[in-house]
Design a protein around this motif. Sequence first.
Motif, PDB file in Angstrom:
ATOM      1  N   SER A  78       0.830  -1.212   0.000  1.00  0.00           N
ATOM      2  CA  SER A  78       0.000   0.000   0.000  1.00  0.00           C
ATOM      3  C   SER A  78       0.858   1.253   0.000  1.00  0.00           C
ATOM      4  CB  SER A  78      -0.928  -0.005   1.223  1.00  0.00           C
ATOM      5  OG  SER A  78      -1.779  -1.129   1.200  1.00  0.00           O
ATOM      6  N   ARG A  79       1.967   1.189   0.742  1.00  0.00           N
ATOM      7  CA  ARG A  79       2.878   2.338   0.776  1.00  0.00           C
ATOM      8  C   ARG A  79       3.435   2.629  -0.613  1.00  0.00           C
ATOM      9  NH1 ARG A  79       8.857   2.006   3.461  1.00  0.00           N
ATOM     10  NH2 ARG A  79       9.587   4.086   2.902  1.00  0.00           N
ATOM     11  N   LEU A  80       3.822   1.568  -1.323  1.00  0.00           N
ATOM     12  CA  LEU A  80       4.383   1.745  -2.669  1.00  0.00           C
ATOM     13  C   LEU A  80       3.353   2.342  -3.630  1.00  0.00           C
ATOM     14  CD1 LEU A  80       6.662  -0.603  -4.647  1.00  0.00           C
ATOM     15  CD2 LEU A  80       4.455  -0.021  -5.623  1.00  0.00           C
ATOM     16  N   THR A  81       2.121   1.773  -3.652  1.00  0.00           N
ATOM     17  CA  THR A  81       1.122   2.260  -4.602  1.00  0.00           C
ATOM     18  C   THR A  81       0.660   3.670  -4.257  1.00  0.00           C
ATOM     19  OG1 THR A  81      -0.613   1.132  -3.324  1.00  0.00           O
ATOM     20  CG2 THR A  81       0.320  -0.033  -5.224  1.00  0.00           C
ATOM     21  N   GLU A  82       0.561   3.974  -2.972  1.00  0.00           N
ATOM     22  CA  GLU A  82       0.133   5.319  -2.573  1.00  0.00           C
ATOM     23  C   GLU A  82       1.145   6.364  -3.035  1.00  0.00           C
ATOM     24  OE1 GLU A  82      -0.051   8.973  -0.566  1.00  0.00           O
ATOM     25  OE2 GLU A  82       1.515   7.487  -0.074  1.00  0.00           O
ATOM     26  N   ARG A  83       2.427   6.053  -2.872  1.00  0.00           N
ATOM     27  CA  ARG A  83       3.455   7.004  -3.303  1.00  0.00           C
ATOM     28  C   ARG A  83       3.528   7.075  -4.824  1.00  0.00           C
ATOM     29  NH1 ARG A  83       8.596   6.789   0.883  1.00  0.00           N
ATOM     30  NH2 ARG A  83       7.390   7.261   2.752  1.00  0.00           N
ATOM     31  N   GLN A  87       2.858  10.815  -5.959  1.00  0.00           N
ATOM     32  CA  GLN A  87       4.063  11.493  -6.419  1.00  0.00           C
ATOM     33  C   GLN A  87       4.256  11.395  -7.932  1.00  0.00           C
ATOM     34  OE1 GLN A  87       7.503  10.229  -4.130  1.00  0.00           O
ATOM     35  NE2 GLN A  87       6.369  10.292  -2.191  1.00  0.00           N
ATOM     36  N   GLY A  88       3.493  10.523  -8.580  1.00  0.00           N
ATOM     37  CA  GLY A  88       3.653  10.353 -10.017  1.00  0.00           C
ATOM     38  C   GLY A  88       4.755   9.376 -10.368  1.00  0.00           C
ATOM     39  N   TYR A  89       5.856   9.437  -9.622  1.00  0.00           N
ATOM     40  CA  TYR A  89       6.982   8.519  -9.821  1.00  0.00           C
ATOM     41  C   TYR A  89       7.712   8.394  -8.494  1.00  0.00           C
ATOM     42  CZ  TYR A  89      11.592   6.826 -11.214  1.00  0.00           C
ATOM     43  OH  TYR A  89      12.752   6.101 -11.311  1.00  0.00           O
ATOM     44  N   TRP A  90       7.901   7.159  -8.060  1.00  0.00           N
ATOM     45  CA  TRP A  90       8.566   6.926  -6.777  1.00  0.00           C
ATOM     46  C   TRP A  90       9.583   5.810  -6.945  1.00  0.00           C
ATOM     47  CZ3 TRP A  90       8.810   2.482  -3.716  1.00  0.00           C
ATOM     48  CH2 TRP A  90       9.380   2.654  -2.435  1.00  0.00           C
ATOM     49  N   ARG A  91      10.720   5.939  -6.254  1.00  0.00           N
ATOM     50  CA  ARG A  91      11.724   4.889  -6.253  1.00  0.00           C
ATOM     51  C   ARG A  91      12.206   4.671  -4.825  1.00  0.00           C
ATOM     52  NH1 ARG A  91      17.288   6.791  -6.620  1.00  0.00           N
ATOM     53  NH2 ARG A  91      17.376   9.054  -6.677  1.00  0.00           N
ATOM     54  N   GLY A  92      12.550   3.449  -4.547  1.00  0.00           N
ATOM     55  CA  GLY A  92      13.044   3.137  -3.206  1.00  0.00           C
ATOM     56  C   GLY A  92      13.285   1.641  -3.071  1.00  0.00           C
ATOM     57  N   ARG A  93      13.728   1.258  -1.873  1.00  0.00           N
ATOM     58  CA  ARG A  93      14.020  -0.143  -1.592  1.00  0.00           C
ATOM     59  C   ARG A  93      13.070  -0.654  -0.526  1.00  0.00           C
ATOM     60  NH1 ARG A  93      20.545  -1.259  -1.834  1.00  0.00           N
ATOM     61  NH2 ARG A  93      20.930  -0.185  -3.808  1.00  0.00           N
ATOM     62  N   LEU A  94      12.596  -1.872  -0.739  1.00  0.00           N
ATOM     63  CA  LEU A  94      11.718  -2.534   0.220  1.00  0.00           C
ATOM     64  C   LEU A  94      12.089  -4.015   0.270  1.00  0.00           C
ATOM     65  CD1 LEU A  94       8.265  -1.030  -0.824  1.00  0.00           C
ATOM     66  CD2 LEU A  94       9.529  -0.482   1.260  1.00  0.00           C
ATOM     67  N   PHE A 104      14.324 -10.937   0.359  1.00  0.00           N
ATOM     68  CA  PHE A 104      15.507 -10.309  -0.244  1.00  0.00           C
ATOM     69  C   PHE A 104      15.247  -8.818  -0.419  1.00  0.00           C
ATOM     70  CE2 PHE A 104      12.753 -11.833  -3.594  1.00  0.00           C
ATOM     71  CZ  PHE A 104      12.716 -10.817  -4.524  1.00  0.00           C
ATOM     72  N   ASP A 105      16.333  -8.057  -0.385  1.00  0.00           N
ATOM     73  CA  ASP A 105      16.236  -6.612  -0.557  1.00  0.00           C
ATOM     74  C   ASP A 105      15.998  -6.321  -2.031  1.00  0.00           C
ATOM     75  OD1 ASP A 105      16.230  -3.991   0.400  1.00  0.00           O
ATOM     76  OD2 ASP A 105      18.307  -3.696  -0.225  1.00  0.00           O
ATOM     77  N   CYS A 106      15.062  -5.425  -2.309  1.00  0.00           N
ATOM     78  CA  CYS A 106      14.653  -5.201  -3.703  1.00  0.00           C
ATOM     79  C   CYS A 106      14.489  -3.700  -3.953  1.00  0.00           C
ATOM     80  CB  CYS A 106      13.342  -5.933  -3.980  1.00  0.00           C
ATOM     81  SG  CYS A 106      12.880  -6.010  -5.720  1.00  0.00           S
ATOM     82  N   GLY A 107      14.950  -3.268  -5.115  1.00  0.00           N
ATOM     83  CA  GLY A 107      14.747  -1.893  -5.540  1.00  0.00           C
ATOM     84  C   GLY A 107      13.509  -1.792  -6.420  1.00  0.00           C
ATOM     85  N   PHE A 108      12.654  -0.804  -6.137  1.00  0.00           N
ATOM     86  CA  PHE A 108      11.393  -0.646  -6.848  1.00  0.00           C
ATOM     87  C   PHE A 108      11.319   0.720  -7.522  1.00  0.00           C
ATOM     88  CE2 PHE A 108      10.371  -3.849  -3.676  1.00  0.00           C
ATOM     89  CZ  PHE A 108       9.616  -4.765  -4.404  1.00  0.00           C
ATOM     90  N   ARG A 109      10.662   0.750  -8.675  1.00  0.00           N
ATOM     91  CA  ARG A 109      10.269   1.984  -9.354  1.00  0.00           C
ATOM     92  C   ARG A 109       8.770   1.884  -9.586  1.00  0.00           C
ATOM     93  NH1 ARG A 109      14.502   2.571  -7.964  1.00  0.00           N
ATOM     94  NH2 ARG A 109      16.336   3.544  -8.877  1.00  0.00           N
ATOM     95  N   ALA A 110       8.019   2.849  -9.107  1.00  0.00           N
ATOM     96  CA  ALA A 110       6.559   2.826  -9.248  1.00  0.00           C
ATOM     97  C   ALA A 110       6.096   4.128  -9.880  1.00  0.00           C
ATOM     98  CB  ALA A 110       5.901   2.636  -7.882  1.00  0.00           C
ATOM     99  N   PHE A 111       5.209   4.020 -10.863  1.00  0.00           N
ATOM    100  CA  PHE A 111       4.668   5.211 -11.512  1.00  0.00           C
ATOM    101  C   PHE A 111       3.238   4.915 -11.941  1.00  0.00           C
ATOM    102  CE2 PHE A 111       6.765   2.628 -14.633  1.00  0.00           C
ATOM    103  CZ  PHE A 111       5.943   2.653 -15.761  1.00  0.00           C
ATOM    104  N   SER A 112       2.427   5.938 -11.898  1.00  0.00           N
ATOM    105  CA  SER A 112       1.012   5.804 -12.236  1.00  0.00           C
ATOM    106  C   SER A 112       0.806   6.086 -13.713  1.00  0.00           C
ATOM    107  CB  SER A 112       0.179   6.780 -11.391  1.00  0.00           C
ATOM    108  OG  SER A 112      -1.192   6.675 -11.705  1.00  0.00           O
ATOM    109  N   VAL A 113       0.039   5.221 -14.391  1.00  0.00           N
ATOM    110  CA  VAL A 113      -0.290   5.435 -15.796  1.00  0.00           C
ATOM    111  C   VAL A 113      -1.799   5.550 -15.932  1.00  0.00           C
ATOM    112  CG1 VAL A 113       1.744   4.283 -16.738  1.00  0.00           C
ATOM    113  CG2 VAL A 113      -0.274   2.946 -16.232  1.00  0.00           C
ATOM    114  N   VAL A 122      -0.853   1.420 -11.147  1.00  0.00           N
ATOM    115  CA  VAL A 122       0.528   1.680 -10.749  1.00  0.00           C
ATOM    116  C   VAL A 122       1.401   0.590 -11.366  1.00  0.00           C
ATOM    117  CG1 VAL A 122       2.157   1.809  -8.847  1.00  0.00           C
ATOM    118  CG2 VAL A 122      -0.094   2.862  -8.632  1.00  0.00           C
ATOM    119  N   MET A 123       2.269   1.002 -12.293  1.00  0.00           N
ATOM    120  CA  MET A 123       3.212   0.072 -12.889  1.00  0.00           C
ATOM    121  C   MET A 123       4.472   0.054 -12.040  1.00  0.00           C
ATOM    122  SD  MET A 123       1.658  -1.328 -15.333  1.00  0.00           S
ATOM    123  CE  MET A 123       3.095  -2.304 -15.806  1.00  0.00           C
TER     124      MET A 123
END
Length: 434
Positions: A78-83, A87-94, A104-113, A122-123
């Motif tokens: 939920s935190r990832l999709t909300e951001r 924000q339109g575009y969010w990056r971070g590690r979760l 495992f530690d993972c890097g994510f890029r999330a953006f709304s289309v 949210v892709m």
Amino acid sequence: MPSARPGGEETHGPFWSEPGTLLEHVPVAVFGLDDGDLVCYWGPGARDLFGYDATAVLSKPGAVLFADGPPGAPDPCSRLTERGRSQGYWRGRLPARHRDRTVFDCGFRAFSVTGSGGPSVVMVLASRSDELDRVKTNLAFLDALFETCPIGLVMLDQDLRYVHLNQALADMDGLPIEDHLGRRMDEIMIMSDGGEYQRMLRGVALGGAPVVGTLVGMRPRGHPDRDQVRSVSFFPLSQAVGSRPGVGGLMLDVTDREQAILEATASRRRLALLDGASTRIGTTLDVNVTAQELVDASMPDFCDGAVVEVVEWMDEVEDFDPARPLFTRRIASGTILPPPATELVSGVETVRYPPGSVIHDMLRTGRAISAVVDEEFLARTVLIESRAQLFAESGLACVLVAPLIARGTVQGIAMFGRSGGPAGLHPGRCQPGR
């Protein structure tokens, strides 16, 4: 992102690149989450990263892909999709969770289309952090992919209608995102390849192999005076159970690098136009029918609107007098533009052109000429104020006026208008025989 084939052969998804580049070392998973945080897209690499086949994860809560957070902390999904949405575009590690329950530690890029059917999707692009850390550029590639690089992203349904796209692709096409949604690709692009591009996309949509780095020449309808060469990659996308499959794609504008393809595309378009005109014009001896065939054959590849008019000479031996008005009778018309262009081309039968009009300039030289539709053109050529207002609001930016000559006498005129600016109807291209 390698995926196994029978016999041990491996194929690669759209984020694989040539050896020695960043993408050779950074597998990327692509998936989508709907407004209920349910998995609605499961793209290339996601199975390898998380261990789930599409059938096991589609329409399931996206939380299954994330490790549990500290007690009382927001759900990571939920935190990832909300951001991503806010924000339109969010990056971070979760912390992510594999199907075998390992974390495992993972890097994510999330953006709304923006989608055509309501709330946004949210892709998400995900990569293992340890693999990213092995590359000195770290997350620079994904940042550049969505923030600075001219890469267009698109999702199409099985009928090749736009479902989602990003602003980079909309800018390449010269049309807003909203004008794409629900329309087919052939409504956005003018192609001169005999349908080969459409067949390639349909093959991918039906579950065929991905297409990577194919060069395609095209003309976006939003930039009708600008040919483009694009490097395109397409891959099939799994969708929710019960819906039809679709296609995901990435596009790069490589026009400057591929000028030779542009020239070949333009030549094919001209040949296709001439070939089509030769089969569609002159099917009857009826002048009115032939005039309408000329109008129909000229759209949309050559112009956005056209009319054919017969000059009302007093007799066959009458000399053209540039100091006198010229009267014509409109016998054919058509346009692909919306109103008021339709009323402009079809709203009159008899037309009077005053001395000094662009029509007089054409008759005086005996050659086709082009003109920009501006205040000077309207003042010189259009007598009736209401018709001038229609012309100004029609969307036509330039016109090409050509004489129709028989037995050494101008029998009529043909006018072709384009909405994309004067480049395509340059005076230097309007000489007879060119």
